[in-house]
Design a protein around this motif. Structure first.
Motif, short mmCIF file in Angstrom:
data_model
loop_
_atom_site.label_atom_id
_atom_site.label_comp_id
_atom_site.label_asym_id
_atom_site.label_seq_id
_atom_site.Cartn_x
_atom_site.Cartn_y
_atom_site.Cartn_z
N GLY A 187 -64.86 11.74 58.36
CA GLY A 187 -65.72 12.75 58.97
C GLY A 187 -65.52 14.13 58.39
N PHE A 188 -64.32 14.38 57.85
CA PHE A 188 -64.00 15.70 57.30
C PHE A 188 -62.97 15.53 56.20
CE2 PHE A 188 -61.23 19.45 57.18
CZ PHE A 188 -62.15 20.47 57.04
N VAL A 189 -63.16 16.30 55.13
CA VAL A 189 -62.20 16.26 54.03
C VAL A 189 -61.99 17.67 53.50
CG1 VAL A 189 -63.94 15.85 52.23
CG2 VAL A 189 -61.59 15.11 51.86
N CYS A 190 -60.74 17.98 53.19
CA CYS A 190 -60.43 19.27 52.58
C CYS A 190 -59.51 19.05 51.39
CB CYS A 190 -59.80 20.23 53.58
SG CYS A 190 -58.19 19.71 54.20
N GLY A 191 -59.37 20.07 50.58
CA GLY A 191 -58.50 19.99 49.41
C GLY A 191 -57.43 21.06 49.49
N GLN A 192 -56.87 21.38 48.35
CA GLN A 192 -55.76 22.33 48.29
C GLN A 192 -56.26 23.76 48.08
OE1 GLN A 192 -52.62 21.06 48.83
NE2 GLN A 192 -53.74 19.14 49.13
N LEU A 193 -55.73 24.67 48.86
CA LEU A 193 -56.01 26.09 48.69
C LEU A 193 -54.82 26.78 48.03
CD1 LEU A 193 -57.69 27.23 52.04
CD2 LEU A 193 -58.78 27.04 49.81
N ARG A 194 -55.10 27.81 47.27
CA ARG A 194 -54.05 28.65 46.71
C ARG A 194 -54.34 30.09 47.11
NH1 ARG A 194 -52.35 24.43 46.61
NH2 ARG A 194 -51.51 23.20 44.89
N GLU A 195 -53.29 30.86 47.32
CA GLU A 195 -53.45 32.26 47.70
C GLU A 195 -53.54 33.14 46.45
OE1 GLU A 195 -53.79 35.66 50.08
OE2 GLU A 195 -54.01 33.54 50.59
N LYS A 196 -54.51 34.02 46.43
CA LYS A 196 -54.67 34.94 45.31
C LYS A 196 -53.47 35.89 45.24
CE LYS A 196 -57.73 38.57 43.56
NZ LYS A 196 -58.93 39.40 43.84
N ASP A 197 -52.99 36.12 44.05
CA ASP A 197 -51.87 37.06 43.84
C ASP A 197 -50.70 36.74 44.77
OD1 ASP A 197 -53.46 38.43 41.98
OD2 ASP A 197 -54.30 39.72 43.54
N ARG A 198 -50.28 35.48 44.77
CA ARG A 198 -49.29 35.04 45.74
C ARG A 198 -47.95 35.74 45.61
NH1 ARG A 198 -44.51 32.04 45.04
NH2 ARG A 198 -45.20 30.48 46.54
N ASP A 199 -47.66 36.30 44.46
CA ASP A 199 -46.37 36.99 44.28
C ASP A 199 -46.46 38.50 44.47
OD1 ASP A 199 -44.83 34.68 43.76
OD2 ASP A 199 -45.62 34.61 41.71
N GLU A 200 -47.59 38.98 44.96
CA GLU A 200 -47.75 40.43 45.18
C GLU A 200 -46.83 40.92 46.29
OE1 GLU A 200 -51.22 42.94 47.22
OE2 GLU A 200 -51.80 42.18 45.24
N ASN A 201 -46.68 40.11 47.34
CA ASN A 201 -45.79 40.46 48.45
C ASN A 201 -45.41 39.20 49.21
OD1 ASN A 201 -47.84 39.97 50.56
ND2 ASN A 201 -48.80 41.84 49.76
N ILE A 202 -44.46 39.33 50.13
CA ILE A 202 -43.97 38.14 50.84
C ILE A 202 -45.03 37.56 51.76
CG2 ILE A 202 -41.55 38.86 50.72
CD1 ILE A 202 -41.78 39.71 53.67
N TYR A 203 -45.96 38.37 52.23
CA TYR A 203 -46.97 37.88 53.16
C TYR A 203 -47.97 36.97 52.45
CZ TYR A 203 -44.81 41.81 55.48
OH TYR A 203 -43.89 42.68 56.00
N ARG A 204 -48.38 37.36 51.26
CA ARG A 204 -49.26 36.49 50.47
C ARG A 204 -48.52 35.21 50.06
NH1 ARG A 204 -54.07 38.23 48.37
NH2 ARG A 204 -54.61 40.44 48.51
N ARG A 205 -47.25 35.35 49.76
CA ARG A 205 -46.47 34.17 49.38
C ARG A 205 -46.37 33.19 50.54
NH1 ARG A 205 -40.83 35.67 46.99
NH2 ARG A 205 -42.22 37.15 45.96
N LEU A 206 -46.20 33.71 51.74
CA LEU A 206 -46.17 32.85 52.92
C LEU A 206 -47.50 32.14 53.13
CD1 LEU A 206 -44.17 35.14 55.38
CD2 LEU A 206 -43.45 32.88 54.55
N CYS A 207 -48.60 32.87 52.91
CA CYS A 207 -49.92 32.24 53.01
C CYS A 207 -50.07 31.11 52.01
CB CYS A 207 -51.02 33.28 52.77
SG CYS A 207 -51.43 34.27 54.21
N ASP A 208 -49.62 31.36 50.79
CA ASP A 208 -49.73 30.33 49.75
C ASP A 208 -48.97 29.07 50.14
OD1 ASP A 208 -50.65 29.70 46.94
OD2 ASP A 208 -48.50 29.40 46.72
N MET A 209 -47.78 29.26 50.70
CA MET A 209 -47.01 28.08 51.12
C MET A 209 -47.66 27.39 52.30
SD MET A 209 -42.98 29.09 50.62
CE MET A 209 -43.02 30.82 51.10
N GLU A 210 -48.28 28.17 53.16
CA GLU A 210 -48.97 27.58 54.31
C GLU A 210 -50.13 26.70 53.87
OE1 GLU A 210 -51.80 29.30 57.86
OE2 GLU A 210 -50.03 30.48 57.31
#
Length: 331
Positions: free
Chosen positions: A120-143
C-alpha cells in the motif's frame, strides 16, 4: 516500453509546503524534469512560494482559512485535486517542499508496486543536505537511514513515499484533525487493513531540514512527542511514547522528589542516563556510521526524551483545555 513512459500516466506527485521558498524551487524543478502530473499545495505561506510555483507553470492549490491548516489536510486536498484532473492515476508520491526527489526513484517505486499488489505504501532512502554542516543536520541524516525491509513498522516511516490510491481511498486518507503524527496513524490503518508497507534500498531524495540551532532541534522533538500522544488511539508510537514518558518525565521528576525528600545522594541515580547512552551506542542501530556519529546519535536519543515528553504534555493539556491545535513549526 520505456519505464518512464510507462509510469508517467499512472504516477502523480503532490508537493506540500509552507514558507519553503528558499528550498521549493529545486524541489519543483526536480519533479518537472521527471514529467509526471504534479500539484503544489501551499499552506498559507507568507513568502513567495505560490508565485514561485506559478512562474514555473505548476498548478497551485492554496488552502483556505475555513479549516485548520496542516500537512494532513494539504496532502488530502492535493490528492483529491490531482485525481480529479488525472483520473487514470494509480499511485501518488507525497513529497515535502524541502526535499529534492531522485530522478530514478519513481521508476523503482512503480516497478516494485506493480510487482507487489499487496503493497500500500513504499518509501526509499533519504539523505540530509550538507549533513556535516552541523550536528543537527547530521542527526537528521542518521534519522533518515531506514533499513530496507518488507515488514516496516508504521511508526518508523516518514511522510514521504508512494501511496497506492486504492489503499489511500479505502483508508479515507489522512486524519485532518492531527497536526503531528498523522503519517504513522494512516500507515497503522493501512497495516490493519492488511496492506503491506515496504522500505526500499534505493535513494528517494535529498532532504533539507534547514536545521541550524538547538532551539530548532528542540521544537522538532517536541513536535515528535506531540505526535506520539496523537497516535495513542490507533496504537502507533506506543514504544516511543512510553520511552519519552519514562526517561523524559517519570525518572527526572522522581529524582527531584527523592533529592528533596531523601538527600542529595539520590542524584547518583542520574548515572542511568549515560549508561543508557552507552547501551544505545552498543546496539545495532546506525552501525554503518562512525563511532563518533553513533555517540552523537545515542546522546541525542536520550536528550530528546525531555522535549518529547513536553510535547506529550502539551498534547494532553491542549485536549484538557479544549484548545484548537495549531501547527508546530521548527523552521
Amino acid at each position: 516500453m520505456d519505464n518512464k513512459h510507462l509510469f508517467s500516466h499512472k504516477v502523480g506527485v503532490v508537493i506540500i509546503g509552507r514558507n519553503e521558498a528558499v528550498r521549493l524551487q529545486s524541489t519543483l524543478q526536480a519533479v518537472l524534469m521527471i514529467g509526471v502530473p504534479l500539484i503544489y499545495v501551499d499552506s498559507q505561506s507568507k513568502d513567495n512560494s505560490v508565485e514561485l510555483a506559478q512562474n514555473l507553470g505548476i498548478e497551485v492549490l492554496t488552502l483556505s482559512e475555513e479549516k485548520p491548516v496542516n500537512a494532513s489536510r494539504a496532502r488530502n486536498e492535493g490528492a483529491r485535486a490531482l485525481i480529479s484532473k488525472f483520473p487514470q492515476l494509480s499511485y501518488i508520491q507525497f513529497l515535502d517542499g524541502d526535499t529534492i526527489l531522485n530522478a530514478e526513484w519513481l521508476d523503482a517505486a512503480f516497478i516494485h508496486m506493480e510487482s507487489n499488489p499487496s503493497v500500500g505504501f513504499v518509501c526509499g532512502q533519504l539523505r540530509e543536505k550538507d549533513r556535516d554542516e552541523n550536528i543537527y543536520r547530521r542527526l537528521c541524516d542518521m534519522e533518515w537511514r531506514w533499513e530496507a525491509t518488507k515488514e516496516a513498522e508504521p511508526c518508523r516511516l516518514g511522510g514521504m513515499g508512494v501511496m497506492r490510491l486504492s489503499a489511500y481511498d479505502a483508508s479515507g486518507g489522512y486524519d485532518e484533525s492531527l497536526i503531528a503524527g498523522a503519517d504513522p496513524e494512516l500507515y497503522a490503518r493501512l497495516a490493519n487493513a492488511n496492506w503491506v508497507l515496504h522500505v526500499l534500498k534505493e535513494a528517494m531524495g535529498i532532504h533539507d531540514s534547514g536545521m541550524q540551532s538547538f532551539q530548532q532541534w528542540w521544537i522538532r522533538n517536541l513536535k515528535s512527542g506531540f505526535g506520539f500522544a496523537n497516535g495513542q488511539a490507533t496504537g502507533a508510537w506506543g514504544r516511543e511514547r512510553r520511552s519519552a514518558t519514562l526517561w523524559g518525565g517519570i525518572i527526572p521528576l522522581s529524582l527531584i522528589m527523592m533529592t528533596i525528600v531523601v538527600n542529595s545522594w539520590a542524584l547518583l541515580l542520574l548515572l542511568v542516563y549515560p549508561l543508557n547512552v552507552y547501551r544505545i551506542w552498543l546496539s545495532p542501530a546506525k552501525k554503518e556510521f562512525s563511532q563518533n556519529d553513533r555517540w552523537l546519535y545515542a546522546s541525542a536519543c536520550m536528550a530528546s526524551k525531555v522535549s518529547q515528553f513536553m510535547g506529550i504534555v502539551k498534547y494532553y493539556w491542549r485536549n484538557y483545555m479544549k484548545q484548537t491545535a495549531s501547527v508546530i513549526q521548527y523552521k
